[in-house]
Design a protein around this motif. Structure first.
Motif, short mmCIF file in Angstrom:
data_model
loop_
_atom_site.label_atom_id
_atom_site.label_comp_id
_atom_site.label_asym_id
_atom_site.label_seq_id
_atom_site.Cartn_x
_atom_site.Cartn_y
_atom_site.Cartn_z
N TYR A 1 0.88 -1.30 0.17
CA TYR A 1 -0.06 0.09 -0.09
C TYR A 1 0.95 1.46 0.12
O TYR A 1 0.58 2.26 -0.84
N GLU A 2 1.93 1.28 0.88
CA GLU A 2 2.60 2.39 0.90
C GLU A 2 3.47 2.64 -0.27
O GLU A 2 3.71 3.80 -0.82
N GLN A 3 4.06 1.57 -1.06
CA GLN A 3 4.75 1.65 -2.21
C GLN A 3 3.96 2.33 -3.36
O GLN A 3 4.28 3.15 -4.19
N ALA A 4 2.53 1.89 -3.30
CA ALA A 4 1.73 2.50 -4.28
C ALA A 4 1.31 3.84 -4.25
O ALA A 4 0.82 4.57 -5.05
N ALA A 5 1.39 4.22 -2.92
CA ALA A 5 0.62 5.63 -2.31
C ALA A 5 1.40 6.74 -2.91
O ALA A 5 2.58 6.87 -2.82
N ASP A 6 0.83 7.94 -3.11
CA ASP A 6 1.29 9.21 -3.30
C ASP A 6 0.89 10.05 -2.29
O ASP A 6 1.85 10.71 -1.81
N ILE A 7 0.03 9.73 -1.58
CA ILE A 7 -0.49 10.47 -0.23
C ILE A 7 -1.24 9.35 0.73
O ILE A 7 -1.66 8.51 0.33
N ILE A 8 -0.65 9.41 2.12
CA ILE A 8 -1.24 8.76 3.19
C ILE A 8 -2.03 9.28 4.03
O ILE A 8 -1.46 10.44 4.57
N ILE A 9 -3.17 8.83 4.44
CA ILE A 9 -3.76 9.38 5.25
C ILE A 9 -4.21 8.67 6.67
O ILE A 9 -4.89 7.60 6.05
N ASP A 10 -3.85 8.79 7.78
CA ASP A 10 -4.41 8.16 8.73
C ASP A 10 -5.81 8.64 9.41
O ASP A 10 -6.33 9.54 9.39
N THR A 11 -6.82 7.46 9.11
CA THR A 11 -8.02 7.71 9.17
C THR A 11 -8.97 7.39 10.55
O THR A 11 -10.04 7.88 10.69
N ASP A 12 -8.13 6.86 11.35
CA ASP A 12 -8.64 6.66 12.66
C ASP A 12 -9.60 7.56 13.45
O ASP A 12 -10.80 7.32 13.67
N ALA A 13 -9.04 8.82 13.62
CA ALA A 13 -9.67 10.00 14.12
C ALA A 13 -10.31 10.92 13.43
O ALA A 13 -10.83 11.90 13.98
N LEU A 14 -10.56 10.43 12.04
CA LEU A 14 -11.34 11.47 11.09
C LEU A 14 -12.63 10.95 10.82
O LEU A 14 -12.83 9.57 10.48
N THR A 15 -13.22 11.88 10.27
CA THR A 15 -14.90 11.61 9.87
C THR A 15 -14.59 11.29 8.19
O THR A 15 -13.67 11.69 7.81
N PRO A 16 -15.38 10.66 7.59
CA PRO A 16 -15.34 10.59 5.99
C PRO A 16 -15.25 11.80 5.34
O PRO A 16 -14.49 12.11 4.29
N GLU A 17 -15.88 12.94 5.86
CA GLU A 17 -16.05 14.19 5.26
C GLU A 17 -14.62 15.00 5.55
O GLU A 17 -14.06 15.44 4.81
N GLU A 18 -13.99 14.73 6.72
CA GLU A 18 -12.81 15.45 7.08
C GLU A 18 -11.66 14.59 6.13
O GLU A 18 -10.69 15.39 5.69
N ILE A 19 -11.76 13.32 5.87
CA ILE A 19 -11.05 12.72 5.16
C ILE A 19 -10.92 13.32 3.77
O ILE A 19 -9.84 13.42 3.06
N ALA A 20 -11.99 13.15 2.97
CA ALA A 20 -12.18 13.92 1.78
C ALA A 20 -11.87 15.48 1.67
O ALA A 20 -10.93 15.56 0.63
N ASP A 21 -11.79 16.12 2.88
CA ASP A 21 -11.44 17.45 2.79
C ASP A 21 -9.89 17.56 2.54
O ASP A 21 -9.16 18.35 1.98
N GLU A 22 -9.31 16.62 3.45
CA GLU A 22 -7.78 16.32 3.63
C GLU A 22 -7.38 15.95 2.31
O GLU A 22 -6.34 16.64 1.73
N ILE A 23 -7.77 15.30 1.58
CA ILE A 23 -7.38 14.68 0.07
C ILE A 23 -7.39 15.99 -0.84
O ILE A 23 -6.42 16.11 -1.60
N ILE A 24 -8.75 16.65 -0.83
CA ILE A 24 -8.90 17.76 -1.53
C ILE A 24 -7.56 18.80 -1.50
O ILE A 24 -6.90 19.44 -2.34
N GLU A 25 -7.33 19.09 -0.19
CA GLU A 25 -6.42 20.13 0.20
C GLU A 25 -5.13 19.61 -0.36
O GLU A 25 -4.43 20.37 -0.84
N GLN A 26 -4.59 18.24 0.07
CA GLN A 26 -3.31 17.79 -0.40
C GLN A 26 -3.09 17.84 -1.91
O GLN A 26 -2.08 17.89 -2.53
N LEU A 27 -4.00 17.54 -2.64
CA LEU A 27 -3.94 17.47 -4.16
C LEU A 27 -4.02 18.91 -4.65
O LEU A 27 -3.95 19.20 -5.83
N GLY A 28 -4.48 19.94 -3.97
CA GLY A 28 -4.73 21.40 -4.47
C GLY A 28 -5.83 21.53 -5.27
O GLY A 28 -5.69 22.46 -6.08
N LEU A 29 -6.79 20.79 -4.89
CA LEU A 29 -7.96 20.95 -5.87
C LEU A 29 -9.19 21.75 -5.15
O LEU A 29 -9.00 22.29 -4.01
#
Length: 488
Positions: free
Chosen positions: A460-488
């Motif tokens: 998984y780590e070899q394939a990943a461009d971005i790694i997000i630890d999800t245990d403490a995050l809601t799905p909405e927060e995870i999505a927002d983090e992805i958008i922020e890291q991708l600059g979208l």
């Protein structure tokens, strides 16, 4: 995106050398689809000696319009029937538009696109001091439009002072001449009075003397017009001194690879408004598209421009598709749905595609054909995504898909991979009552989860461009983090 073509299709394109990696087709073909204009846009690689032939050929083939990029922006001018005052003033064109007589008129939408980009971000040049870093080809239109749009002073900073002097002299003269010809109203430029007024607007300076700016101007807008910071040299900027950035109101970098350069990061950290050079690329294209289709009264709205910009960002960042990987129960399905909704793009789940194609459940595929057969189906699907050039799709992967080396290579070509990392305990809590998971039909599911995660984590780590630890995050927060890291 697909454009329907027939005998009425308008054809536009780009001439330059090289042009193979241009983003312009994405812009114009997307705009054509959005507006319903029957138009296609293609790049043409043209050698310097063949510029005249290219223009003649475009006339003969009834090509509606052309963009012109390096190294032909000045070389094409002698073969035009007319030239817009803005383009004439700077001595370069990037857009050719058909005249009623059948020839071409040259425009420079690099300048108008630059201005439109910063205005859309709420930056007004009027009455402000503007600092231009660099004295190359991009600096001329930047200085010209800054002066023409009412900047109080324009300082050109360059390592070689003589080059800054030449640009300042040329632009001062060009702006004055344009004003003297009284063509300012239509083009939105300030009228010039005396030549001496304009001789004082553009001021050349040695780059090393940048601290002298603080004595002249407390706050200023900066336009970064050098290639410093361009990928792969992403850790460099023309001026490293943090104090310089505390004086910046707004900053624009003409570079857009990376999307947020070190220059922009430093300006942003100091509180300045920042504008990516990708916005300039977008709006020079928008202005050209409107010129070509002025007979149809086509106007591109900000909402339409924003939609194209999103596509450009995804292409530039390598996120042609956003791909979510992770162990079962990590939240891929929910997060992918939220992402697709937020970004207004397509969504597929590889497991669902395979189930739909095979017309049977994954449990049934495993039971009848075995895991190897299922993994072959995953690889075949990934290969289709890459070879058919899928774009702007959120792809939720089956948990075991990244295990194959061939699949990981295909994923690199398909888009940006986001690994949703989740602890075994969290996974168990989420899926302990799910009886549809064939790999968890054991007496101790938690132990099995730990075992499988240990086997898969490295892949998984070899394939990943971005790694997000999800245990403490809601799905909405995870999505927002992805958008922020991708600059979208």
């Amino acid at each position: 995106m697909q454009n329907y073509t027939d005998g009425y299709t308008r054809t536009c394109g780009l001439i330059g050398n090289p042009v193979k990696h241009t983003l312009s087709p994405l812009i114009h073909n997307a705009l054509a689809e959005m507006t319903g204009v029957n138009l296609v846009y293609v790049p043409f690689e043209v050698e310097h000696a063949a510029v005249q032939d290219a223009v003649k050929g475009a006339k003969a083939l009834d090509i509606l319009g052309l963009n012109v990029t390096i190294p032909h922006k000045s070389a094409v001018i002698p073969f035009l029937d007319d030239i817009d005052p803005l383009a004439k003033g700077i001595g370069a064109v990037n857009t050719l538009v058909r005249t009623p007589e059948g020839g071409f008129k040259g425009y420079n939408t690099d300048m108008t696109g630059l201005y439109r980009a910063i205005r859309e971000e709420g930056v007004d040049l009027s009455g402000e001091a503007v600092v231009i870093l660099g004295a190359g080809g991009v600096a001329r239109p930047a200085a010209f439009i800054s002066a023409g749009k009412g900047a109080r002073k324009v300082y050109i900073l360059n390592r070689t002072f003589e080059k800054a002097e030449v640009v300042a002299e040329e632009v001062n003269k060009a702006v004055y001449e344009l004003g003297r010809e009284d063509k300012c109203t239509e083009d939105g430029l300030s009228a010039a009075g005396e030549a001496t007024d304009y001789e004082k607007i553009i001021v050349p300076m040695k780059l090393e003397d940048y601290k002298k700016l603080y004595e002249l101007e407390d706050r200023f807008i900066v336009l970064q017009c050098t290639s410093v910071g361009l990928f792969p040299d992403v850790n460099s900027t023309v001026i490293e001194d943090e104090e310089f950035y505390t004086h910046i109101i707004a900053a624009m970098d003409m570079i857009y690879r990376p999307l947020e350069t070190k220059f922009l990061k430093m300006a942003k950290a100091a509180g300045a408004k920042i504008v990516s050079g990708l916005k300039m690329l977008l709006y020079q294209g928008v202005d050209a598209f409107e010129l070509w289709n002025s007979d149809l009264d086509v106007k591109i709205s900000k909402e339409q421009a924003d939609e194209v910009y999103k596509s450009l960002v995804m292409e530039v960042t390598g996120a042609a598709n956003i791909i979510l990987e992770g162990f079962m129960g990590c939240g891929k399905t929910t997060v992918s749905e939220i992402l697709a909704d937020k970004l207004d793009i397509e969504l597929i789940d590889t497991d669902e595609v395979i189930v739909d194609t095979e017309k049977r459940s994954i449990n049934d595929i495993f039971a009848r054909e075995g895991e190897q057969y299922f993994r072959d189906l995953e690889t075949e699907l990934l290969r289709t995504i890459v070879e058919d050039h899928w774009r702007e799709t959120v792809i939720s992967l089956g948990g075991g898909l990244p295990m194959r080396e061939e699949n990981r290579e295909l994923l690199r070509r398909a888009g940006k991979v986001v690994y949703l990392r989740t602890s075994p305990e969290t996974v168990f809590d989420r899926i302990k009552d799910d009886t549809t998971r064939p790999l968890l039909q054991t007496e101790d599911p938690l132990a099995r989860i730990k075992e499988l995660q240990d086997q898969r984590r490295e892949k998984y780590e070899q394939a990943a461009d971005i790694i997000i630890d999800t245990d403490a995050l809601t799905p909405e927060e995870i999505a927002d983090e992805i958008i922020e890291q991708l600059g979208l």
